[in-house]
Design a protein around this motif. Structure first.
Motif, mmCIF file in Angstrom:
data_model
loop_
_atom_site.group_PDB
_atom_site.id
_atom_site.type_symbol
_atom_site.label_atom_id
_atom_site.label_comp_id
_atom_site.label_asym_id
_atom_site.label_seq_id
_atom_site.Cartn_x
_atom_site.Cartn_y
_atom_site.Cartn_z
ATOM 1 N N ASP A 229 1.290 32.538 -27.839
ATOM 2 C CA ASP A 229 2.468 31.695 -28.032
ATOM 3 C C ASP A 229 3.692 32.519 -28.405
ATOM 4 O O ASP A 229 4.749 31.970 -28.722
ATOM 5 C CB ASP A 229 2.211 30.616 -29.092
ATOM 6 N N GLY A 230 3.545 33.835 -28.385
ATOM 7 C CA GLY A 230 4.653 34.723 -28.695
ATOM 8 C C GLY A 230 4.766 35.102 -30.155
ATOM 9 O O GLY A 230 5.592 35.957 -30.507
ATOM 10 N N SER A 231 3.962 34.506 -31.023
ATOM 11 C CA SER A 231 4.047 34.811 -32.455
ATOM 12 C C SER A 231 3.390 36.156 -32.759
ATOM 13 O O SER A 231 2.623 36.698 -31.946
ATOM 14 C CB SER A 231 3.408 33.700 -33.285
ATOM 15 N N GLU A 232 3.680 36.667 -33.942
ATOM 16 C CA GLU A 232 3.212 37.990 -34.330
ATOM 17 C C GLU A 232 1.706 38.005 -34.580
ATOM 18 O O GLU A 232 1.132 37.039 -35.085
ATOM 19 C CB GLU A 232 3.937 38.415 -35.613
ATOM 20 N N LEU A 233 1.086 39.092 -34.219
ATOM 21 C CA LEU A 233 -0.312 39.336 -34.561
ATOM 22 C C LEU A 233 -0.376 39.790 -36.021
ATOM 23 O O LEU A 233 0.297 40.754 -36.398
ATOM 24 C CB LEU A 233 -0.910 40.410 -33.656
ATOM 25 N N PRO A 243 -7.837 34.617 -32.432
ATOM 26 C CA PRO A 243 -8.486 34.141 -31.209
ATOM 27 C C PRO A 243 -7.801 34.451 -29.888
ATOM 28 O O PRO A 243 -8.439 34.354 -28.847
ATOM 29 C CB PRO A 243 -8.554 32.630 -31.423
ATOM 30 N N ASP A 244 -6.527 34.809 -29.893
ATOM 31 C CA ASP A 244 -5.878 35.055 -28.600
ATOM 32 C C ASP A 244 -4.883 36.198 -28.721
ATOM 33 O O ASP A 244 -4.418 36.537 -29.809
ATOM 34 C CB ASP A 244 -5.191 33.785 -28.083
ATOM 35 N N ILE A 245 -4.542 36.762 -27.563
ATOM 36 C CA ILE A 245 -3.685 37.946 -27.568
ATOM 37 C C ILE A 245 -3.051 38.145 -26.198
ATOM 38 O O ILE A 245 -3.637 37.796 -25.160
ATOM 39 C CB ILE A 245 -4.503 39.201 -27.965
ATOM 40 N N ALA A 258 6.351 32.683 -20.678
ATOM 41 C CA ALA A 258 6.859 31.453 -20.070
ATOM 42 C C ALA A 258 5.771 30.773 -19.246
ATOM 43 O O ALA A 258 5.608 29.554 -19.289
ATOM 44 C CB ALA A 258 8.069 31.752 -19.204
ATOM 45 N N GLY A 259 5.004 31.556 -18.488
ATOM 46 C CA GLY A 259 3.931 30.984 -17.704
ATOM 47 C C GLY A 259 2.855 30.358 -18.568
ATOM 48 O O GLY A 259 2.323 29.290 -18.264
#
Length: 265
Positions: A229-233, A243-245, A258-259
């Motif tokens: 979602d664009g947030s910081e790791l 869970p995602d990257i 964006a996609g």
């Protein structure tokens, strides 16, 4: 203790652990994959834990192979310095022969597995190294790789070779990319940095040790690294689930984010 010392230590530990794992694989062979995986995990974890206890005795450690009690130790959450390690990233690949390799060949094992050693310090990743033992190299924040130039057009996204998320297939179609199956998370992120692919997208569940070291190197090299979602790791959390990257060449981050947003509406 200097920052350079931590960079060098991360690289030395990851490289040595990887060399030890190669010897374990050579000694045990591939006839019993379960035993090979277990011994690889055990021996590499013990080496890293003993080394860090000796060389950085005041630091905390978060390892994939730690017990649940060790992971929940409240001292880690209050520590200023925490080493986040994955002693063997890609145990499946470590225990498998390379496709098409002849039994007994010197290089018969798969190469897409890694060893991760990262240092989290006061809220950020400050040093890290990813050893790729079967590829004969270690990527490190001491000397980050130079990112390949992006030749605009169709590009490649690294995905899991066993469980690629369905949404990544849809994303590839949307942004005009090809999917490239690669083994461990460290091998996938490293592939972005070395030019084998241009991006890595994952949303099937991971933990901090799966990405801390390769993300440290990716950021040092100037690559984009974030949640999908664009947030910081963020690292050294009470719950180590991450869970995602998304890791990509910086030129591709905006279109990929964006996609992803379009697919999740």
């Amino acid at each position: 203790m200097t920052i350079r010392d931590d960079h060098a230590l991360a690289a030395d530990l990851a490289t040595e652990a990887g060399e030890r794992l190669l010897r374990v694989r050579e000694h045990l062979g591939y006839d019993d994959p379960g035993a090979l995986r277990a011994e690889g995990d055990r021996s590499s974890h013990l080496y890293l834990m003993e080394s860090l206890a000796r060389l950085r005795p005041s630091d905390s450690v978060l390892s994939e192979e730690a017990t649940r009690e060790e992971r929940l130790d409240p001292r880690r959450l209050g520590a200023e310095r925490v080493w986040i390690v994955d002693p063997l990233d890609g145990t499946r690949e470590f225990s498998e022969r390379r496709e098409g390799a002849e039994a007994g060949a010197a290089d018969e094992g798969r190469a897409d597995w890694a060893v991760h050693v990262a240092l989290w310090e006061r809220g950020r990743l400050s040093a890290g190294a990813v050893a790729l033992p079967s590829q004969g190299r270690t990527l490190t924040t001491a000397d980050p790789p130079k990112l390949p130039a992006y030749d605009k057009g169709r590009f490649r996204i690294a995905v899991s070779r066993t469980r690629p998320p369905e949404f990544v297939r849809k994303l590839a179609y949307l942004v005009g990319a090809d999917l490239v199956p690669i083994g461990s998370a460290g091998a996938k992120i490293s592939a972005v940095l070395t030019g084998e692919v241009e991006a890595y997208v994952h949303a099937g569940g991971q933990n901090e040790w799966d990405s801390a070291a390769p993300v440290a190197v990716a950021l040092a090299a100037g690559a984009h690294a974030s949640r999908i979602d664009g947030s910081e790791l963020t690292y050294n959390q009470a719950d180590p689930s991450l869970p995602d990257i998304l890791v990509s060449l910086p030129e591709l981050a905006t279109s990929l984010l964006a996609g992803i947003r379009d697919l999740h509406r």
